[in-house]
Design an enzyme around this catalytic site. Structure first.
Site, short mmCIF file in Angstrom:
data_model
loop_
_atom_site.label_atom_id
_atom_site.label_comp_id
_atom_site.label_asym_id
_atom_site.label_seq_id
_atom_site.Cartn_x
_atom_site.Cartn_y
_atom_site.Cartn_z
N HIS A 133 51.58 12.37 35.64
CA HIS A 133 51.73 12.32 34.16
C HIS A 133 50.40 12.96 33.74
O HIS A 133 49.20 13.65 34.42
CB HIS A 133 50.76 10.50 33.64
CG HIS A 133 50.74 10.88 31.84
ND1 HIS A 133 50.97 11.71 31.00
CD2 HIS A 133 49.13 10.42 31.59
CE1 HIS A 133 50.47 11.31 29.93
NE2 HIS A 133 49.26 10.69 30.41
N CYS B 255 51.26 5.68 28.54
CA CYS B 255 51.75 6.83 28.41
C CYS B 255 51.88 6.78 30.29
O CYS B 255 52.39 7.92 30.98
CB CYS B 255 50.54 7.46 29.50
SG CYS B 255 49.15 8.29 28.08
N ASN C 98 49.06 16.29 26.77
CA ASN C 98 49.11 14.83 27.01
C ASN C 98 50.45 15.07 26.39
O ASN C 98 49.67 14.72 24.73
CB ASN C 98 47.65 13.96 27.00
CG ASN C 98 47.90 13.07 27.71
OD1 ASN C 98 49.19 12.34 27.15
ND2 ASN C 98 47.20 12.39 27.32
#
Length: 320
Positions: free
Chosen positions: A247, A111, A277
């Site tokens: 993020h 990520c 996500n």
């Protein structure tokens, strides 16, 4: 020598899956997912691939930067879900867009991948070796999800984002990064096991597993501290930042970061409601969203922050 982002692009699969859609195939509900995460929908690949999504995002970023593919000197692709182990995603994109003069390689930091790619490009450009770079974050996470694990698979989506950066002597671009491999297995996905004539192994494919509580505690503690650090090193205050592009993992995390930084949520754009996500792709996709909707202007100071698997984290403050 610093860098400036001069073009962005993004791509999402056509198929949009709502929380209600998921409730038809597993024991979950819109209320359960949205109240805990803020996620309402996500895009899942059916015909698309990591390469096709990354290529579309890259072409859009080049068009936005008014740059020809043959002008690109460096391509860095951040991903944990490439279509091939070899060739790399970056080389696949290089072929598809015709960037015949570029050096291309992949980078794996989950990520945090796009932030690590940005930092790597800055280092290359500061050294004088390159003058520009095409940065890509692309994932098809749906292919590494255990779709029987209702606590994890509902969080993730597929997509790609890209940005073109150029050398800029006057711009601010300061980056900090960190890693904690000792806690890495709280978010993990096994690769192929050893399997050869001298060691036979028959095991099922690995899928993503996550200790959500541990990841949440890590994020709400680490992200504000990292942003504070990068601002201090750049001699800036949070009040001087126009937008914080984080993020997109969980709305609760973003709200907690805003509270700890004592900044209004209006400074924290969110698209996880529609996208979920998307690991390395989430920051560049959101960056492209705010760019194309006119939410960011020349001269604005912006913070980008990635955090997740590894465990890894990074933050950058830059002038748009």
């Amino acid at each position: 020598m610093n860098i400036r982002i001069c073009g962005t692009g993004s791509a999402l699969p056509e198929r949009k899956i709502t929380n209600d859609d998921l409730s038809q195939i597993m024991d979950t509900s819109d209320e359960w997912i949205s109240s805990r995460t803020g996620i309402k929908t996500r895009h899942l690949a059916t015909e698309e691939t990591t390469t096709s999504l990354a290529t579309e995002a890259a072409k859009k970023a080049l068009a936005d930067a008014d740059m020809k593919p043959e002008e690109v000197e460096l391509i860095i692709a951040a991903t944990v879900t490439p279509d091939y182990l070899v060739p790399t995603l970056s080389c696949e994109v290089q072929r598809e867009i015709g960037a015949v003069n570029a050096v291309a390689f992949d980078l794996g930091a989950a990520c945090s991948g796009f932030l690590f790619a940005l930092s790597t490009a800055q280092a290359y450009i500061a050294s004088g070796r390159f003058k520009n770079a095409l940065l890509i974050g692309a994932e098809v996470l749906s292919k590494i999800m255990d779709w029987n694990d209702r606590s994890t698979c509902v969080l993730f989506g597929d997509g790609a984002g890209a940005a073109v950066v150029r050398a800029d002597e006057e711009n601010i671009c300061h980056v900090v990064q960190g890693s904690d491999g000792a806690k890495g297995l709280v978010l993990a996905c096994e690769n192929r096991p050893v399997n050869n004539p001298y060691h036979k192994m028959e095991s099922p494919l690995g899928y993503v597993s996550m200790n959500g509580q541990e990841v949440y505690k890590f994020a709400v503690r680490t992200v504000p501290a990292t942003i504070t650090k990068v601002l201090e090193e750049a001699d800036l205050k949070a009040e001087e930042i126009s937008l914080f592009v984080l993020h997109q993992a969980n709305l609760r995390i973003i709200e907690a970061v805003a509270k700890r930084l004592k900044q209004p949520m209006e400074k924290f754009p969110v698209n996880l409601t529609e996208c979920g996500n998307i690991s390395a792709a989430s920051v560049p996709i959101l960056l492209d969203n705010i760019n194309r909707h006119g939410m960011i202007h020349r001269g604005d100071k912006v913070v980008l922050a990635g955090f997740g698997g590894g465990l890894t984290w990074g933050a950058a403050v830059l002038t748009w």
